[in-house]
Design an enzyme around this catalytic site. Structure first.
Site, PDB file in Angstrom:
ATOM      1  N   ARG A 104      76.516 -27.324  46.965  1.00 14.16           N
ATOM      2  CA  ARG A 104      76.018 -26.982  45.652  1.00 14.16           C
ATOM      3  C   ARG A 104      76.855 -25.562  46.122  1.00 14.16           C
ATOM      4  NH1 ARG A 104      69.686 -27.138  43.800  1.00 14.16           N
ATOM      5  NH2 ARG A 104      69.852 -28.338  44.264  1.00 14.16           N
ATOM      6  N   THR A 108      76.641 -20.688  41.521  1.00 17.84           N
ATOM      7  CA  THR A 108      75.659 -20.846  40.266  1.00 17.84           C
ATOM      8  C   THR A 108      74.869 -22.346  40.143  1.00 17.84           C
ATOM      9  OG1 THR A 108      77.252 -22.787  40.846  1.00 17.84           O
ATOM     10  CG2 THR A 108      78.387 -20.201  40.078  1.00 17.84           C
ATOM     11  N   ASP A 200      64.796 -33.936  55.667  1.00 17.74           N
ATOM     12  CA  ASP A 200      66.533 -34.217  55.600  1.00 17.74           C
ATOM     13  C   ASP A 200      67.684 -35.143  56.428  1.00 17.74           C
ATOM     14  OD1 ASP A 200      68.991 -31.671  54.444  1.00 17.74           O
ATOM     15  OD2 ASP A 200      69.149 -33.575  55.717  1.00 17.74           O
ATOM     16  N   ASP A 203      70.192 -35.280  58.316  1.00 13.68           N
ATOM     17  CA  ASP A 203      70.128 -34.092  59.798  1.00 13.68           C
ATOM     18  C   ASP A 203      69.298 -35.162  60.791  1.00 13.68           C
ATOM     19  OD1 ASP A 203      70.610 -31.647  59.169  1.00 13.68           O
ATOM     20  OD2 ASP A 203      69.168 -31.519  58.753  1.00 13.68           O
TER      21      ASP A 203
HETATM   22  N1  URA Z   1      67.802 -34.636  50.218  1.00  5.37           N
HETATM   23  C1  URA Z   1      67.373 -34.818  51.479  1.00  5.37           C
HETATM   24  O1  URA Z   1      68.160 -35.182  52.648  1.00  5.37           O
HETATM   25  N2  URA Z   1      66.183 -35.212  51.506  1.00  5.37           N
HETATM   26  C2  URA Z   1      64.809 -34.338  50.671  1.00  5.37           C
HETATM   27  O2  URA Z   1      63.795 -35.150  50.746  1.00  5.37           O
HETATM   28  C3  URA Z   1      65.655 -34.379  48.921  1.00  5.37           C
HETATM   29  C4  URA Z   1      66.992 -33.703  49.681  1.00  5.37           C
END
Ligand code: URA
Length: 209
Positions: A104, A108, A200, A203
């Protein structure tokens, strides 16, 4: 149009709960993602056409069902998509693989493509696009737009978790692409994370936090 398939099988739901738990280790998270993806693959492939092939059992001949040799491509949205990809490829070992990478743009907020590699014969293939978290839906929609430009016969989208905002945003752009998910959670937080979610996904898969 605007199909959403929530895979409510108890095995999927149980494994998803363990994945959500913040105490679950990176190794266990990765294994569970692969296992759930195989179970989701069962739903994703439910409409695959069968034909009959003459075989001999030890006792007699029979016309037995076989997959019609549908050509598939499984496309991972980098990097977390690779977790689902690994599970699905165990079920469909001869499917081809594509990768798309998007980030991203901080100014923008628009998705920018940094990697795109697909098989050469996309117009002969049915595509399954995978990414564990369908959150805002923006990058998934952009990825599918780019993939559709290569002319696949059909496209399905498979995630682990989504939220109502993500489903709506994705289907606003691609109402023809069915979504397969293990759960639709409550909502997104201000950072676009799914609540209650699992954090995430990248991660947690790769231990990069
Ligand atoms: N990406 C992720 O890894 N977790 C989320 O909750 C949203 C986007």
């Amino acid at each position: 149009m605007r199909e959403v398939h929530v895979v409510e099988h108890p095995l999927v739901q149980h494994k998803l709960t363990i994945m959500r738990n913040k105490e679950t280790s990176v190794a266990k998270f990765r294994t569970l993602l692969e296992e759930i993806s195989m179970l989701m693959g069962y739903e994703l492939t439910r409409d695959m056409p069968l034909s009959r092939e003459r075989i001999e059992t030890p006792l007699m001949a029979m016309d037995a069902p076989v997959l019609e040799g549908k050509k598939l491509v499984v496309i991972s949205i980098l990097r977390a998509g690779d977790g689902i990809l690994n599970g699905i490829m165990k079920l469909l070992p001869s499917a081809r693989i594509g990768h798309i990478g998007l980030y991203r743009d901080p100014a923008t907020l628009e998705p920018v493509e940094y990697y795109f590699k697909m098989p050469g014969d996309m117009t002969d293939r049915d595509a399954i696009v995978v990414d564990p978290m369908l959150a805002t839906g923006n990058s998934a929609a952009a990825a599918v737009t780019r993939i559709k430009a290569t002319g696949p016969k059909s496209v399905k989208f498979c995630c682990l978790l989504t939220a109502p905002e993500g489903v709506a945003a994705f289907h606003e752009v691609h109402p023809d692409v069915p979504i397969y998910t293990a759960a639709i959670d409550e909502r997104l937080n201000d950072h676009g994370y799914i609540l209650p979610g699992l954090g995430d996904a990248g991660d947690r898969m790769f231990g990069t936090k």
